[in-house]
Design an enzyme around this catalytic site. Structure first.
Site: not given
Ligand SMILES: Cc1cc2nc3c(=O)[nH]c(=O)nc-3n(C[C@H](O)[C@H](O)[C@H](O)COP(=O)(O)OP(=O)(O)OC[C@H]3O[C@@H](n4cnc5c(N)ncnc54)[C@H](O)[C@@H]3O)c2cc1C
Ligand code: FES
Lengths: 556, 118
Positions: A280, A371, A387
């Protein structure tokens, strides 16, 4: 505006993506009462939904946690913390398979085994695939949370900031309940930050608009150490045209000879990527250079094209008959036959809040999960590890926070801290509005981050970005919006932009500090990797006099 | 130069604190290219900051955060396309309670077909 509602709990989880959902389940299963707060509707916001659904686990007979571990370290250019990587590699298989207990389904082969595919940087086939992608994962975990009586879900609930107790430990948060407009105090014995990345800072990105990095800045304001904030991962092929498709991405991996054997072309019809495809960070560098050299199309992108694939039209159409490409088709573009304009876009944040293997931050009682946490990837990330990390570190943080809550707490939020946060929010409200053009400030900031902290950075540009971030913060300090009652979207957007401006300054500061090139951090003025000085994290810490930038040793 | 006719958008406005009933308000959005209903709503928000709509996208056409009612039919806002010169009426999705303007409350389904919220 005053605090008009209060809820008490053992563990407050902020953010309900895959990390927060898993953390909430772990804490509740360990016996804690949990509030799960999310700024959008449950399973209808966050980065997790956009995920393709690849998830790594060392399940192949020739694979092992040790080999997985080595791959992560190598892919991250040596910048990931050893103990975190070991935890990730060792727990991955159990945590990934455990999602089936919550109703997640994986793609299986004819014999009923998991389909394991191999992506660049993985030395063994290691990628499982979640049915329904990130949405399938989030929906199953959300359902499990809804049916757990210990978990209280508060969605459409925007957290504005953390509150601490008089001893300095995290003791809850203040938030705006968007459905009724009430400013609410959530008092908790432990807090888990799981708010995702800040990729919306970059004008070109492939994340939802709510990826504004709120939790990272809240943790920072509460005194937590941030590391490697310069380390944003750029995906090579994010759509920049047509406008309604901006932010979707097409797989650069599909251009491989054994996949669709297509390419990305410049405006003279010359292919930009060599075969076999580079990993990448190297691929996105080649694209960024071609665009900088003026080889891009009318909308600043290069042309992703598989229409002349030697595999034939039927094979191409079949491979692209999946949700993500049907979404593109719904916008009047056929990815199987049309040229699609793409450019590198911010995709993932490798840096963030510093954690230990149990998700502990440097602030007592405050934990962080995936993240928004910062030190388990390094300078690049393996496909499928995002994930997996949500499940491994989400579960670990949930368990550790429930233990902390049982053993500590009771002190409750310092009333003065809750009052200060309330006053900060109330001060943004006015009968009218200050007339500050918030959208214009946002667009200016995002364009500057893209230009100066995108692919290819130098001291002059980063210094300009730091300056612009400070100016934006100053202009926003004078901005006022009306007290609109329910769903005060202008207030939320103002607070989000304040967060973004503060983070932009931290990204610029860390990127300036790291005077070398490593992985996705490319310093045009320091083009070489410098292991003698920079096999360390960059560090950002809040002081009374402003941010302090420095370095922090790796954990081993 | 671009001579595309604008898109005429008639959006539902409703503030629970001030309004007894909703009304439609008209905006002209300039665009040379077709726009999804979701992108169009974001443009209306740029023209009038008091207008509320959801802005988080999954880029898959699957999560449903964008559910709205387009020209009298429930639809996914992110995969419904509007072309320059067209007129479109955008209202809240019919199966959930309205919070404000076109924003609906997924925790308050109005019919059995709306999913149970929490
Ligand atoms: C296009 C794309 C494709 C991807 N594909 C893959 C894949 O195939 N495999 C893989 O391993 N990884 C993949 N990733 C990375 C992976 O999806 C993410 O790293 C992971 O899902 C992050 O999860 P999270 O729960 O940490 O964050 P998020 O899913 O972003 O959850 C954070 C949550 O916090 C909430 N939040 C934020 N601020 C506040 C606030 N002030 N008050 C209350 N709530 C708040 C948001 O609304 C959100 O619902 C991909 C990423 C992208 C962008
Ligand atoms: S935004 Fe997810 S389905 Fe429309």
């Amino acid at each position: 505006m005053k605090i008009t509602a209060r809820h008490n709990t053992d563990v407050l989880v902020i953010g309900a993506g895959a990390s927060g959902l898993r953390a909430a389940l772990a804490a509740a299963e360990a016996g804690a009462a949990v509030i799960l707060a999310n700024k959008g509707p449950l399973a209808r916001s966050g980065i997790t939904l956009t995920a393709a659904g690849g998830m790594q686990a060392p399940l192949h007979p020739d694979d092992s946690a040790a080999i997985f571990c080595d791959d992560i370290i190598a892919c991250g250019y040596g910048l990931a913390d050893g103990d975190l990587v070991r935890a990730l590699a060792e727990d991955a298989a159990d945590r990934v398979l455990e999602t089936e207990r919550y109703g997640v389904n994986f793609v299986r082969d004819a014999a009923g085994g998991y389909t394991l595919s191999q992506f660049p940087g993985q030395s063994r086939p290691r990628n499982l695939f979640v049915r329904g992608g990130g949405i399938g994962l989030a929906a199953a975990l959300a359902k499990a949370c809804r049916s757990n009586p210990r978990i209280q879900i508060m969605d459409d609930f925007f957290i504005t900031g953390l509150v601490r107790n008089t001893g300095g430990a995290a003791a809850g948060a203040v938030g705006l309940d968007l459905r009724n407009g009430e400013l609410t105090l959530l008092a908790a014995r432990a807090v888990i930050m799981a708010t995702g990345g800040c990729q919306w800072l970059w004008a070109t990105n492939d994340c939802p608009a709510d990826a504004t990095g709120d939790g990272i800045v809240y943790a920072y304001r509460a005194g937590a150490e941030l590391v490697d904030m310069e380390m944003a991962l750029f995906y090579p092929s994010v759509l920049v045209w047509p406008p309604s498709l901006k932010g979707a991405f097409v797989h650069y991996e599909f251009l491989a000879p054994d996949a669709l054997d297509g390419n990305i072309y410049d405006n003279a019809g010359q292919p930009v990527l060599p075969k076999p495809l580079p990993v990448r960070d190297q691929a996105m560098r080649l694209l960024a250079r071609a665009i900088k050299d003026g080889r891009g199309g009318p909308h600043g992108g290069l042309l992703w094209y598989v229409g002349d694939s030697p595999k034939g039209a039927a094979a191409v159409a079949a491979k692209l008959d999946i949700l993500q490409y049907n979404y593109i088709r719904a916008h009047g573009v056929d990815p199987a036959t049309d040229r699609v304009e793409v450019a590198p876009g911010a995709h993932y944040l490798m840096g963030g809040i510093h954690i230990d293997p149990d998700g502990r931050t440097t602030v007592a009682g405050l934990f962080a999960a995936p993240e928004c946490a910062g030190n388990f990837d390094g300078a690049n990330r393996l496909a499928g590890n995002g994930l997996t990390a949500t499940q491994v570190f989400g579960a670990r943080a949930g368990l550790a926070a429930s233990r902390w809550a049982a053993e500590n707490g009771g002190a409750g939020p310092d009333p003065a801290a809750a009052e200060a946060e309330t006053a900060r929010i109330a001060a943004r409200l006015d009968r009218g509005s200050s007339g500050t053009d918030i959208a214009a400030l946002r667009d200016r900031l995002r364009a500057a981050v893209q230009q100066h902290a995108g692919v290819g950075r130098d001291a002059a540009g980063l210094t300009r970005l730091a300056q612009l971030a400070r100016e934006t913060q100053a202009e926003l300090a004078a901005a006022r919006v009306p007290d609109a009652g329910v769903f005060n979207q202008r207030l939320v957007e103002l607070l989000e932009l304040e967060n973004m401006a503060e983070i932009a300054g931290l990204v610029a500061g860390c990127a300036l500090a790291r005077a070398e090139t490593r992985g996705h951090h490319i310093r045009d003025d320091f083009p070489a990797r410098d292991d003698a000085n920079w096999l360390r994290h960059t560090l950002a810490k809040r002081t009374a006099g402003g941010p302090l930038f420095g370095a922090k040793p790796l954990r081993d | 130069m671009d001579n595309s006719p604008p898109i005429t958008v008639r959006v539902f406005r409703f503030d629970p604190a001030a309004d007894e009933a909703g009304r439609l308000e008209e905006f002209a959005v300039a665009s040379a290219a077709p726009l999804s209903v979701m992108a169009l709503l974001a443009k209306v928000r740029e023209l009038d900051a008091t207008f509320c709509c959801r802005t988080s996208t999954c880029f898959k056409g699957r999560c449903g955060s964008c559910l709205v009612r387009v020209n009298g039919r429930d639809a996914f806002g992110c995969t419904t396309l509007v072309r320059p010169g067209e007129t479109v009426v955008i209202e809240p999705h019919s199966r959930y309670a309205v919070v404000r303007d076109v924003v609906i409350d997924f925790a308050r389904p109005l019919t059995a077909e709306g999913e149970s919220g929490q």
